[in-house]
Design a protein around this motif. Structure first.
Motif, mmCIF file in Angstrom:
data_model
loop_
_atom_site.group_PDB
_atom_site.id
_atom_site.type_symbol
_atom_site.label_atom_id
_atom_site.label_comp_id
_atom_site.label_asym_id
_atom_site.label_seq_id
_atom_site.Cartn_x
_atom_site.Cartn_y
_atom_site.Cartn_z
ATOM 1 N N VAL A 6 0.894 -1.387 -0.119
ATOM 2 C CA VAL A 6 0.009 -0.136 0.076
ATOM 3 C C VAL A 6 0.807 1.192 -0.062
ATOM 4 N N LYS A 7 1.750 1.203 1.084
ATOM 5 C CA LYS A 7 2.816 2.426 0.754
ATOM 6 C C LYS A 7 3.366 2.635 -0.377
ATOM 7 N N LYS A 8 4.022 1.622 -0.903
ATOM 8 C CA LYS A 8 4.856 1.833 -2.388
ATOM 9 C C LYS A 8 3.840 1.799 -3.721
ATOM 10 N N ARG A 9 2.678 1.538 -3.351
ATOM 11 C CA ARG A 9 1.330 1.625 -4.211
ATOM 12 C C ARG A 9 1.785 0.644 -5.447
ATOM 13 N N ILE A 10 2.115 -0.882 -4.766
ATOM 14 C CA ILE A 10 2.260 -1.787 -5.702
ATOM 15 C C ILE A 10 1.118 -2.877 -5.380
ATOM 16 N N ARG A 11 0.155 -2.759 -6.387
ATOM 17 C CA ARG A 11 -0.926 -3.730 -6.183
ATOM 18 C C ARG A 11 -0.688 -5.433 -5.919
ATOM 19 N N SER A 12 0.305 -5.703 -6.487
ATOM 20 C CA SER A 12 0.418 -7.243 -6.582
ATOM 21 C C SER A 12 1.095 -7.520 -5.063
ATOM 22 N N LEU A 13 1.691 -6.519 -4.624
ATOM 23 C CA LEU A 13 2.185 -6.912 -3.279
ATOM 24 C C LEU A 13 1.175 -6.773 -2.131
ATOM 25 N N PHE A 14 0.188 -5.886 -2.259
ATOM 26 C CA PHE A 14 -0.777 -5.756 -1.419
ATOM 27 C C PHE A 14 -1.696 -6.892 -1.440
ATOM 28 N N LEU A 15 -2.046 -7.239 -2.594
ATOM 29 C CA LEU A 15 -3.006 -8.719 -2.769
ATOM 30 C C LEU A 15 -2.176 -9.951 -2.277
ATOM 31 N N PHE A 16 -0.884 -9.933 -2.531
ATOM 32 C CA PHE A 16 0.024 -11.071 -2.107
ATOM 33 C C PHE A 16 -0.286 -11.158 -0.347
ATOM 34 N N GLY A 17 -0.023 -9.960 0.251
ATOM 35 C CA GLY A 17 -0.385 -10.048 1.541
ATOM 36 C C GLY A 17 -1.691 -10.396 2.214
ATOM 37 N N ILE A 18 -2.682 -9.821 1.529
ATOM 38 C CA ILE A 18 -3.863 -10.159 1.786
ATOM 39 C C ILE A 18 -4.259 -11.573 1.471
ATOM 40 N N CYS A 19 -4.022 -12.127 0.532
ATOM 41 C CA CYS A 19 -4.032 -13.626 -0.027
ATOM 42 C C CYS A 19 -3.589 -14.448 1.016
ATOM 43 N N PHE A 20 -2.220 -14.247 1.026
ATOM 44 C CA PHE A 20 -1.522 -15.284 2.119
ATOM 45 C C PHE A 20 -2.015 -15.255 3.608
ATOM 46 N N PHE A 21 -2.379 -13.945 4.096
ATOM 47 C CA PHE A 21 -3.120 -13.704 5.337
ATOM 48 C C PHE A 21 -4.214 -14.644 5.599
ATOM 49 N N ASN A 22 -4.893 -14.875 4.358
ATOM 50 C CA ASN A 22 -6.170 -15.752 4.555
ATOM 51 C C ASN A 22 -5.902 -17.155 4.559
ATOM 52 N N LEU A 23 -4.738 -17.524 4.066
ATOM 53 C CA LEU A 23 -4.270 -18.954 4.076
ATOM 54 C C LEU A 23 -4.099 -19.599 5.532
ATOM 55 N N THR A 24 -3.707 -18.603 6.524
ATOM 56 C CA THR A 24 -3.377 -19.131 7.784
ATOM 57 C C THR A 24 -4.554 -19.671 8.474
ATOM 58 N N PRO A 25 -5.999 -19.088 8.557
ATOM 59 C CA PRO A 25 -6.997 -19.642 9.074
ATOM 60 C C PRO A 25 -7.061 -20.979 8.397
ATOM 61 N N ILE A 26 -7.024 -21.017 7.148
ATOM 62 C CA ILE A 26 -7.446 -22.315 6.675
ATOM 63 C C ILE A 26 -6.505 -23.484 6.972
ATOM 64 N N ILE A 27 -5.129 -23.079 7.164
ATOM 65 C CA ILE A 27 -4.236 -24.154 7.829
ATOM 66 C C ILE A 27 -4.598 -24.827 9.143
ATOM 67 N N ARG A 28 -4.858 -23.485 10.089
ATOM 68 C CA ARG A 28 -5.530 -23.747 11.431
ATOM 69 C C ARG A 28 -6.483 -24.825 11.472
ATOM 70 N N GLU A 29 -7.479 -24.216 10.811
ATOM 71 C CA GLU A 29 -8.799 -24.835 10.854
ATOM 72 C C GLU A 29 -8.563 -26.221 10.300
ATOM 73 N N ALA A 30 -7.739 -26.802 9.635
ATOM 74 C CA ALA A 30 -7.705 -27.991 8.944
ATOM 75 C C ALA A 30 -7.028 -28.771 9.823
ATOM 76 N N VAL A 31 -6.299 -28.469 10.704
ATOM 77 C CA VAL A 31 -5.290 -29.055 11.708
ATOM 78 C C VAL A 31 -6.476 -29.485 12.867
ATOM 79 N N VAL A 32 -7.166 -28.272 13.170
ATOM 80 C CA VAL A 32 -8.319 -28.522 14.533
ATOM 81 C C VAL A 32 -9.113 -29.543 13.866
ATOM 82 N N SER A 33 -9.539 -29.342 12.680
ATOM 83 C CA SER A 33 -10.727 -30.398 12.109
ATOM 84 C C SER A 33 -10.221 -31.753 11.973
ATOM 85 N N ALA A 34 -9.053 -31.827 11.694
ATOM 86 C CA ALA A 34 -8.544 -33.218 11.481
ATOM 87 C C ALA A 34 -8.319 -34.026 12.960
ATOM 88 N N GLU A 35 -8.177 -33.120 14.034
ATOM 89 C CA GLU A 35 -8.120 -33.640 15.282
ATOM 90 C C GLU A 35 -9.344 -33.779 15.998
#
Length: 147
Positions: A24-53
């Motif tokens: 956002v600060k450097k106005r680079i759209r792809s980096l901004f979306l990369f951060g948002i996209c991979f931020f949303n991967l962390t709940p998927i990983i955690r919930e998959a582990v908890v669901s498997a347990e």
């Protein structure tokens, strides 16, 4: 409960938030979306582990909720600007949907309705603040552009 997963998830979330802020600060759209996209991967990983347990399908529902956010925030190389009003309108709606989703999940975590450590609620609210900043700077001011 899952202290190692929680610590690694927190570090990953903070890293993704910092990448999004840098984008956002450097106005680079792809980096901004990369951060948002991979931020949303962390709940998927955690919930998959908890669901498997514990074999609870509620965790898979939360995983699918965040999987949708990952798909709509993928940093693809589609270039568009103010000359394409349809793309601008769509990007506003996508941004607002991610903002509302993270606001709701962050609120539910902080209200103790979802069994997740509180720091993740605050991290979701950080994403909300970043998206609010993007909305105000890029969409309300006509001169701001992504690179």
């Amino acid at each position: 409960m899952f202290i190692t997963i929680d610590v690694l998830g927190t570090i990953l979330c903070i890293t993704c938030i910092l990448i999004a802020i840098y984008g956002v600060k450097k106005r680079i759209r792809s980096l901004f979306l990369f951060g948002i996209c991979f931020f949303n991967l962390t709940p998927i990983i955690r919930e998959a582990v908890v669901s498997a347990e514990n074999n609870n399908l509620d965790h898979l529902e939360i995983s699918l909720f965040f999987l949708i956010q990952v798909i709509i925030a993928l940093p693809i190389r589609t270039e568009y600007g103010r000359e394409n009003p349809a793309a601008m309108a769509l990007s506003k709606k996508i941004g607002l949907s991610i903002l509302v989703a993270n606001l709701c999940v962050g609120g539910l975590i902080l209200a103790d309705k979802i069994d997740v450590p509180l720091q993740f609620g605050y991290l979701h609210l950080c994403i909300v603040l970043i998206l609010l900043y993007v909305y105000v700077v890029f969409y309300k001011k006509g001169s701001a552009q992504w690179h």
